[in-house]
Motif scaffolding. Sequence first.
Motif, PDB file in Angstrom:
ATOM      1  N   ASP A   1       0.816  -1.214   0.000  1.00  0.00           N
ATOM      2  CA  ASP A   1       0.000   0.000   0.000  1.00  0.00           C
ATOM      3  C   ASP A   1       0.852   1.267   0.000  1.00  0.00           C
ATOM      4  N   LEU A   2       2.131   1.111   0.345  1.00  0.00           N
ATOM      5  CA  LEU A   2       3.025   2.273   0.382  1.00  0.00           C
ATOM      6  C   LEU A   2       3.750   2.488  -0.942  1.00  0.00           C
ATOM      7  N   THR A   3       3.505   1.631  -1.916  1.00  0.00           N
ATOM      8  CA  THR A   3       4.200   1.740  -3.200  1.00  0.00           C
ATOM      9  C   THR A   3       4.022   3.108  -3.863  1.00  0.00           C
ATOM     10  N   PRO A   4       2.805   3.700  -3.863  1.00  0.00           N
ATOM     11  CA  PRO A   4       2.662   5.030  -4.483  1.00  0.00           C
ATOM     12  C   PRO A   4       3.581   6.086  -3.882  1.00  0.00           C
ATOM     13  N   TYR A   5       3.899   5.980  -2.582  1.00  0.00           N
ATOM     14  CA  TYR A   5       4.833   6.929  -1.985  1.00  0.00           C
ATOM     15  C   TYR A   5       6.233   6.733  -2.561  1.00  0.00           C
ATOM     16  N   GLY A   6       6.604   5.463  -2.759  1.00  0.00           N
ATOM     17  CA  GLY A   6       7.895   5.188  -3.383  1.00  0.00           C
ATOM     18  C   GLY A   6       7.955   5.690  -4.807  1.00  0.00           C
ATOM     19  N   VAL A   7       6.843   5.552  -5.535  1.00  0.00           N
ATOM     20  CA  VAL A   7       6.785   6.062  -6.908  1.00  0.00           C
ATOM     21  C   VAL A   7       6.931   7.584  -6.914  1.00  0.00           C
ATOM     22  N   SER A   8       6.286   8.249  -5.962  1.00  0.00           N
ATOM     23  CA  SER A   8       6.384   9.708  -5.871  1.00  0.00           C
ATOM     24  C   SER A   8       7.829  10.140  -5.621  1.00  0.00           C
ATOM     25  N   ALA A   9       8.489   9.449  -4.685  1.00  0.00           N
ATOM     26  CA  ALA A   9       9.897   9.767  -4.417  1.00  0.00           C
ATOM     27  C   ALA A   9      10.761   9.486  -5.641  1.00  0.00           C
ATOM     28  N   PHE A  10      10.459   8.401  -6.362  1.00  0.00           N
ATOM     29  CA  PHE A  10      11.179   8.077  -7.588  1.00  0.00           C
ATOM     30  C   PHE A  10      11.029   9.190  -8.622  1.00  0.00           C
ATOM     31  N   LEU A  11       9.806   9.680  -8.817  1.00  0.00           N
ATOM     32  CA  LEU A  11       9.569  10.730  -9.806  1.00  0.00           C
ATOM     33  C   LEU A  11      10.313  12.008  -9.456  1.00  0.00           C
ATOM     34  N   VAL A  12      10.270  12.395  -8.181  1.00  0.00           N
ATOM     35  CA  VAL A  12      10.925  13.638  -7.778  1.00  0.00           C
ATOM     36  C   VAL A  12      12.438  13.522  -7.900  1.00  0.00           C
TER      37      VAL A  12
END
Length: 234
Positions: A130-141
């Motif tokens: 469920d925390l994957t979207p946060y990792g994706v956000s950090a990846f994008l930034v």
Amino acid sequence: MAAKRGSGLWTGLGIVLAACGVALLLILDTIFENKSLFTANEAEKGTMLGLIGMFVLFAAAVGMFIHSGMKLSRFDNLERDFRLPYAFKAALQRTQFHFARTYRLALITGVCLCVLSPIFIFAMSYVDDDLTPYGVSAFLVSAAVAVFLFIYYGNIQGAYTKLLEEPHITEEKKEGERVIGAVNALLWPLATAVFLFTGFVYQRWDVNWAVFPITGILVGMSSSVYQILKRKNV
């Protein structure tokens, strides 16, 4: 030189804003989808807020891109032959020599960020899916910061290259730049569209980040193939 530096700054900041827009949508959507904290109606409001924020940041980014292009439009005459005074050319060569270390450091930092940024996705997925979207956000930034370094310092290096190159620019070189630019203009937006589509529709944030390094390889291959074909025709 000042115009290229400013153009790189605005373009790089535009890229960062666009990435932050997508990250904002992911974060708000994930937070409001938490059923223990919000109702289904509130979750829809969270998604709407994320979309509004994303499009506002996209609009600001597009404005920065337009401003960046307009800063350089008045120097189109440099595409024709020009010569610099010897003293000024020598001074530029000295400043380029001192800038080379900064440019190398920026490139190394950007490449390291690109290589390491997927770690955020893996780490968050390992802790909780469920925390994957946060990792994706950090990846994008983090990837956007790397692109900022490439664009900003690359623009400065490009200004030195433009001013210090030979006084003639062959038509073949111009044609090659146009072809490669057209390929980049097609592949990178397509890669971004595939990334967002597979993420939001199929929720494959854990693997769809690979579309960006694959696109980079394809861009490099297209450039190499074009150069080989041009030499063969000659």
